[in-house]
Design a protein around this motif. Sequence first.
Motif, mmCIF file in Angstrom:
data_model
loop_
_atom_site.group_PDB
_atom_site.id
_atom_site.type_symbol
_atom_site.label_atom_id
_atom_site.label_comp_id
_atom_site.label_asym_id
_atom_site.label_seq_id
_atom_site.Cartn_x
_atom_site.Cartn_y
_atom_site.Cartn_z
ATOM 1 N N ILE A 65 11.139 27.986 41.711
ATOM 2 C CA ILE A 65 11.908 28.579 42.797
ATOM 3 C C ILE A 65 13.161 27.745 43.079
ATOM 4 N N GLU A 66 13.096 26.440 42.759
ATOM 5 C CA GLU A 66 14.248 25.558 42.997
ATOM 6 C C GLU A 66 15.325 25.691 41.926
ATOM 7 N N ARG A 67 15.018 26.382 40.838
ATOM 8 C CA ARG A 67 15.973 26.467 39.738
ATOM 9 C C ARG A 67 17.250 27.180 40.195
ATOM 10 N N PRO A 68 18.414 26.656 39.807
ATOM 11 C CA PRO A 68 19.674 27.269 40.238
ATOM 12 C C PRO A 68 19.788 28.728 39.812
ATOM 13 N N THR A 69 20.402 29.521 40.664
ATOM 14 C CA THR A 69 20.574 30.955 40.412
ATOM 15 C C THR A 69 21.979 31.231 39.882
ATOM 16 N N ALA A 70 22.226 32.491 39.547
ATOM 17 C CA ALA A 70 23.546 32.893 39.057
ATOM 18 C C ALA A 70 24.640 32.531 40.055
ATOM 19 N N LEU A 71 24.400 32.780 41.348
ATOM 20 C CA LEU A 71 25.414 32.486 42.361
ATOM 21 C C LEU A 71 25.705 30.990 42.470
ATOM 22 N N ASP A 72 24.682 30.154 42.240
ATOM 23 C CA ASP A 72 24.902 28.709 42.258
ATOM 24 C C ASP A 72 25.917 28.308 41.194
ATOM 25 N N TYR A 73 25.807 28.923 40.014
ATOM 26 C CA TYR A 73 26.743 28.604 38.934
ATOM 27 C C TYR A 73 28.103 29.255 39.160
ATOM 28 N N ILE A 74 28.099 30.479 39.658
ATOM 29 C CA ILE A 74 29.364 31.186 39.869
ATOM 30 C C ILE A 74 30.261 30.410 40.831
ATOM 31 N N GLU A 75 29.689 29.907 41.926
ATOM 32 C CA GLU A 75 30.514 29.213 42.921
ATOM 33 C C GLU A 75 31.010 27.861 42.430
ATOM 34 N N ARG A 76 30.357 27.293 41.420
ATOM 35 C CA ARG A 76 30.769 25.994 40.886
ATOM 36 C C ARG A 76 31.703 26.101 39.680
ATOM 37 N N ILE A 77 31.609 27.189 38.936
ATOM 38 C CA ILE A 77 32.361 27.311 37.684
ATOM 39 C C ILE A 77 33.672 28.066 37.865
ATOM 40 N N PHE A 78 33.664 29.089 38.722
ATOM 41 C CA PHE A 78 34.816 29.983 38.839
ATOM 42 C C PHE A 78 35.510 29.810 40.192
ATOM 43 N N THR A 79 36.755 30.211 40.234
ATOM 44 C CA THR A 79 37.506 30.216 41.491
ATOM 45 C C THR A 79 37.880 31.650 41.847
ATOM 46 N N ASP A 80 38.159 31.855 43.112
ATOM 47 C CA ASP A 80 38.637 33.163 43.608
ATOM 48 C C ASP A 80 37.689 34.310 43.261
ATOM 49 N N PHE A 81 36.377 34.051 43.327
ATOM 50 C CA PHE A 81 35.415 35.101 42.979
ATOM 51 C C PHE A 81 35.366 36.168 44.074
ATOM 52 N N ILE A 82 35.494 37.405 43.646
ATOM 53 C CA ILE A 82 35.394 38.552 44.547
ATOM 54 C C ILE A 82 34.247 39.427 44.050
ATOM 55 N N GLU A 83 33.213 39.588 44.885
ATOM 56 C CA GLU A 83 32.065 40.396 44.466
ATOM 57 C C GLU A 83 32.361 41.882 44.676
ATOM 58 N N LEU A 84 31.993 42.677 43.690
ATOM 59 C CA LEU A 84 32.144 44.126 43.744
ATOM 60 C C LEU A 84 30.759 44.763 43.749
ATOM 61 N N HIS A 85 30.592 45.833 44.524
ATOM 62 C CA HIS A 85 29.270 46.395 44.761
ATOM 63 C C HIS A 85 29.163 47.843 44.270
ATOM 64 N N GLY A 86 27.926 48.243 43.994
ATOM 65 C CA GLY A 86 27.614 49.649 43.783
ATOM 66 C C GLY A 86 27.838 50.169 42.376
ATOM 67 N N ASP A 87 27.050 51.205 42.028
ATOM 68 C CA ASP A 87 27.188 51.835 40.714
ATOM 69 C C ASP A 87 27.981 53.135 40.775
ATOM 70 N N ARG A 88 28.497 53.485 41.970
ATOM 71 C CA ARG A 88 29.255 54.717 42.200
ATOM 72 C C ARG A 88 28.415 55.963 41.910
ATOM 73 N N ASN A 89 27.111 55.803 42.058
ATOM 74 C CA ASN A 89 26.227 56.920 41.768
ATOM 75 C C ASN A 89 25.080 57.002 42.773
ATOM 76 N N PHE A 90 24.360 55.875 42.960
ATOM 77 C CA PHE A 90 23.179 55.898 43.827
ATOM 78 C C PHE A 90 23.261 54.879 44.955
ATOM 79 N N ARG A 91 23.400 53.587 44.597
ATOM 80 C CA ARG A 91 23.457 52.546 45.628
ATOM 81 C C ARG A 91 23.824 51.225 44.976
ATOM 82 N N ASP A 92 23.940 50.183 45.797
ATOM 83 C CA ASP A 92 24.141 48.833 45.286
ATOM 84 C C ASP A 92 22.778 48.201 45.024
ATOM 85 N N ASP A 93 22.681 47.410 43.967
ATOM 86 C CA ASP A 93 21.443 46.711 43.621
ATOM 87 C C ASP A 93 21.666 45.212 43.821
#
Length: 316
Positions: A65-93
């Motif tokens: 459970i302590e293992r780093p997640t995708a967001l842990d790496y995203i915030e450390r590796i990339f800058t100016d990250f903007i999250e986009l949501h939804g599949d334009r069909n049913f809902r956001d997952d």
Amino acid sequence: MAVLEFEKNIEELSKRIEEFKFFSREHGVDLASEIERMEAKLQNMKSQAYSNLTPWEKVTLAKLIERPTALDYIERIFTDFIELHGDRNFRDDPSIVSGIGKLNGKAVTIIGQQKGRDTKENLKRNFGMPNPEGYRKALRLMKQAEKFGRPVICFVDTPGAFPGIGAEERGQGEAIARNLMEMANLKVPTVSIVIGEGGSGGALAMAVSDEVWMLENSIYSILSPEGFASILWKDSSRAKEAAGVMKITAEDLKAYGIIDRIIKEPAGGAHKNVDETAENIKKTLEEIIPKLCENEIEELLNKRYSKFRSFGEYEE
């Protein structure tokens, strides 16, 4: 000695070293030689604990459970990250995070399977098991990246696609199959990194890439060792044995040509030093992405096709 027992002894010795350092500072007692001896012993214990992990011990580390997640790496590796949501069909997952960020100033599309950091967040993220709308969201972002010529970087970390009735009714199998087909023909460079669990088609749906990497203590397999043991031997208690048979570690899969690179983790696993692990990933991305971008699109697609067609051609 089991890894967990080693970790307990390592933690106890680390605390004792800190106590000696504190006592030395507060009371002016010269304990340098004793501290040096204890630190050497600590380093030796760490080397013994993590140099020859069994496949099952790596399964345990990959699922922590302590293992780093995708967001842990995203915030450390990339800058100016903007999250986009939804599949334009049913809902956001929420079990898939996706968006646009910059790697050394260059725009890239980032997609990650996201587990929770605790029980509450795991419920929100569905324990990292995407529904079909999650895969369709990922595909939407991939096609957007193709339109604007952005490289795609995927972080793979899932026990598998969600097997619920609703997911099946909404076309789970079709969503995964479409991702496989579309990724094989995506006209931009793609990199997929297995950062924890890479389970079944749920992982493969985000891993048909020009380069597929694994963190040192991650796993990548057709199903869990428990599921394998249940199906093959009708006994889930043989999961530890199954882990050895399945060849699911980074070393095994690199030897078979299934993955291209193994990313080094700190001693004890990625959770011991997230910054160091993220830096190792970033350095490799900085090396490889420009090289992939140098390829003509037709050449890139041909290499990708040949790569996946060649599976199974290794010698025993």
